[in-house]
Write an enzyme that holds these catalytic residues in place. Structure first.
Site, short mmCIF file in Angstrom:
data_model
loop_
_atom_site.label_atom_id
_atom_site.label_comp_id
_atom_site.label_asym_id
_atom_site.label_seq_id
_atom_site.Cartn_x
_atom_site.Cartn_y
_atom_site.Cartn_z
NE ARG A 261 53.91 -15.46 -11.49
CZ ARG A 261 54.40 -14.30 -11.89
NH1 ARG A 261 55.70 -14.05 -11.74
NH2 ARG A 261 53.63 -13.38 -12.42
NE ARG A 276 63.09 -16.39 -6.89
CZ ARG A 276 63.21 -15.81 -8.08
NH1 ARG A 276 62.40 -16.16 -9.06
NH2 ARG A 276 64.14 -14.90 -8.32
CD GLU A 348 60.10 -7.92 -11.16
OE1 GLU A 348 58.90 -7.60 -11.28
OE2 GLU A 348 60.48 -9.09 -10.98
CB SER A 351 58.03 -6.85 -15.53
OG SER A 351 59.22 -7.28 -14.92
NE ARG A 388 59.46 -9.89 -5.49
CZ ARG A 388 60.51 -10.22 -6.23
NH1 ARG A 388 61.17 -9.27 -6.90
NH2 ARG A 388 60.91 -11.46 -6.33
#
Length: 424
Positions: A261, A276, A348, A351, A388
Site C-alpha cells: 500500500r 503503517r 486496529e 476489520s 501488528r
C-alpha cells in the site's frame, strides 16, 4: 457497485445514505443518463418491431413478385437507426458504470451514524491490559534491543515505511502466519488459498479498489499488473463471472499474502515502527454467502478473528464503525482493536465487513435462486494482520529484564522457544 434501480426508485434514500457517509453526491446527471438510456431502449424495441414488420412486407411482396424497393429502403433506414441507437446505449452504459463505480455502498441500518472514528461504538471487550511494575516500552525499542527489528537497514534497502525482522523476530512472523492458517482451516472450516500477488486492473475493479483507490496501490510500469493491497482482491475475483451452486454456500476461504500500500494521504501518521507500512503480511478471511446468511456470517467471521487474539492472550475490544469511518465497499464493519502498552491505547488489528452485493455486482458473481440468479453477498476480514500481531506480542509480553515471553500457543511453531532474549 449499487443497483441502478436503487438510485432510480429511491434516490432520497441513496442521498441520505451518502450524507451519512459524509460522501454527498449529485445524482441528477446519473439519473438523467439512465432516463436517456431507457428512452433509447424503448425506441430500439419499437424499431426492431418495425424491422420485423417490414421484413414481412418484403417477403410478401417478393413472393407476389411485386416491387419491394420502397420496403427495402425503409429497412435500410431502420437498420441504420438501430445501429446508431445501439452505439448510444453502449456509450451510456459505459458512462453509467463509470459513475456507479465511485459511489460507496449503502450502510446497513445497524451501522452507527457518525462523522468518523470518534463516533465508533464499542461492542465488547476481552481481556484486561497487562499491569506492569515497570515502564513498558514500545515495540521499536523492544525489537531493537532484542536484535529482532532493524528499521535502519530496512530504510537503507527500501526507504521509509519498511521493516526488517531477523532471527526470532522473523521466525515469530512466520510462526504467526502458520498458526493463523492452521487455526482457520482446521477449526473454522476455511479452505486455504495461495493466490497470485500481482493482479489485473479488472481484478482490482471487481473488488472495489479501482478506480477510486488507484493512488493508494502500487502498479507495475508498462504492464497491467497491480501489487495486491490485500488478499481480499484476488479472493473476490476467484468467482468473477460465475454462477455458484447455492448448496455450496457459504464458501469460506483464507489466504496469506504480503500486502502493498502506498499509504497515500497518511503523511506524518504512525511513522514510528511497524504500524503503517508499505509492505506487510496478512492472513485474510473471505466468504461468499446468500443475502439471508450474510449477517449471521459476519458475526461468525468476526468471532473467528477474535479467537486468534484470545488464543494469543492479547486484550482487545470490538468496535462497530460509524458510517463516516467505514470502508468504501462495506455496509457494516467491526474493527478488532488490540491493546498496545507502548502506546497506552487500542489499535486496529482486523476489520471484518459485510459488503452485501456491492462487490458481487462489480465482479458479476451470482448464485442460482428459484430458477433465476441473484448476486451473492461477500464478506472479508483480517485473521489477522501479522505485523501488528508481532508488535502486540512484543509489547504485551515484555518483561522487566527486556525479554519477551512467547505465547504458549506459538511455541510449537517456534521450535519450543519460550522467550525472546537479547543476544549475548
Amino acid at each position: 457497485m449499487l443497483d441502478i434501480k436503487l438510485l432510480r426508485d429511491t434516490p432520497d434514500v441513496v442521498r441520505q445514505a451518502m450524507a451519512d457517509r459524509h460522501a454527498p453526491i449529485d445524482l441528477e446527471p446519473l439519473l438523467e443518463q439512465d432516463r436517456s438510456r431507457r428512452e433509447l431502449l424503448f425506441e430500439s424495441e419499437q424499431l426492431r418491431a418495425e424491422q420485423n414488420r417490414v421484413s414481412g412486407e418484403i417477403a410478401a411482396k417478393k413472393k407476389a413478385k411485386e416491387d419491394a424497393s420502397d420496403a427495402v429502403e425503409a429497412m435500410r433506414l431502420v437498420r441504420e437507426r438501430i445501429k446508431g441507437i445501439d452505439e448510444q446505449i453502449r456509450e451510456l452504459d459505459a458512462k453509467l458504470r463509470e459513475a456507479l463505480l465511485v459511489i460507496p455502498n449503502l450502510p446497513h441500518e445497524s451501522t452507527p451514524v457518525g462523522a468518523g472514528e470518534e463516533d465508533n461504538v464499542e461492542v465488547r471487550q476481552w481481556g484486561a491490559p497487562p499491569a506492569f511494575d515497570f515502564e513498558p516500552k514500545d515495540h521499536v525499542d523492544l525489537g531493537q534491543a532484542l536484535g529482532v527489528l532493524d528499521l535502519e537497514r530496512a530504510a537503507k534497502i527500501s526507504g521509509a515505511r519498511f521493516s526488517l525482522l531477523r532471527g526470532a523476530g522473523a521466525r515469530l512472523e512466520r510462526a504467526l502466519i502458520s498458526f493463523f492458517l492452521d487455526l482457520h482451516t482446521t477449526e473454522h472450516g476455511y479452505t486455504e488459498i495461495l493466490p497470485p500477488f500481482l493482479v489485473s486492473s479488472a481484478t482490482m475493479e471487481g473488488s472495489g479498489q479501482l478506480p477510486k483507490f488507484a493512488e493508494e496501490a502500487f502498479t507495475v510500469k508498462d504492464r497491467d499488473f497491480w501489487l495486491v493491497p490485500t488478499a481480499e482482491v484476488p479472493l473476490t475475483n476467484m468467482h468473477r463471472d460465475e454462477i455458484l451452486d447455492p448448496a455450496q454456500l457459504p464458501l469460506k476461504y483464507t489466504a496469506y499474502t504480503p500486502c502493498f500500500r502506498s499509504e497515500a494521504g497518511s503523511y506524518g501518521k504512525d511513522t514510528r515502527g511497524m504500524l503503517r507500512q508499505h509492505q506487510f503480511n496478512k492472513v485474510e478471511l473471505y466468504k461468499f454467502t446468500t443475502p439471508e446468511q450474510s449477517w449471521d456470517e459476519l458475526e461468525a467471521l468476526t468471532r473467528d478473528a477474535e479467537t486468534v487474539l484470545q488464543r494469543l492472550g492479547l486484550p482487545y475490544r470490538v468496535m462497530a464503525l460509524s458510517t463516516g469511518d467505514m470502508g468504501f465497499c462495506a455496509a457494516k464493519t467491526y474493527d478488532l482493536e488490540v491493546w498496545l502498552p507502548g502506546q497506552n491505547r487500542y489499535r486496529e488489528i482486523s476489520s471484518c465487513s459485510n459488503c452485501t452485493d456491492f462487490q458481487a455486482r462489480r465482479a458479476n458473481i451470482r448464485y442460482r435462486r428459484d430458477k433465476k440468479t441473484d448476486f451473492v453477498h461477500t464478506l472479508n476480514g483480517s485473521g489477522l494482520a501479522v505485523g501488528r500481531t508481532v508488535l502486540a506480542i512484543l509489547e504485551n509480553y515484555q518483561q522487566a529484564d527486556g525479554s519477551v515471553v512467547v505465547p504458549e500457543v506459538l511455541r510449537p511453531y517456534m521450535g519450543g522457544l519460550d522467550r525472546i532474549t537479547a543476544p549475548s
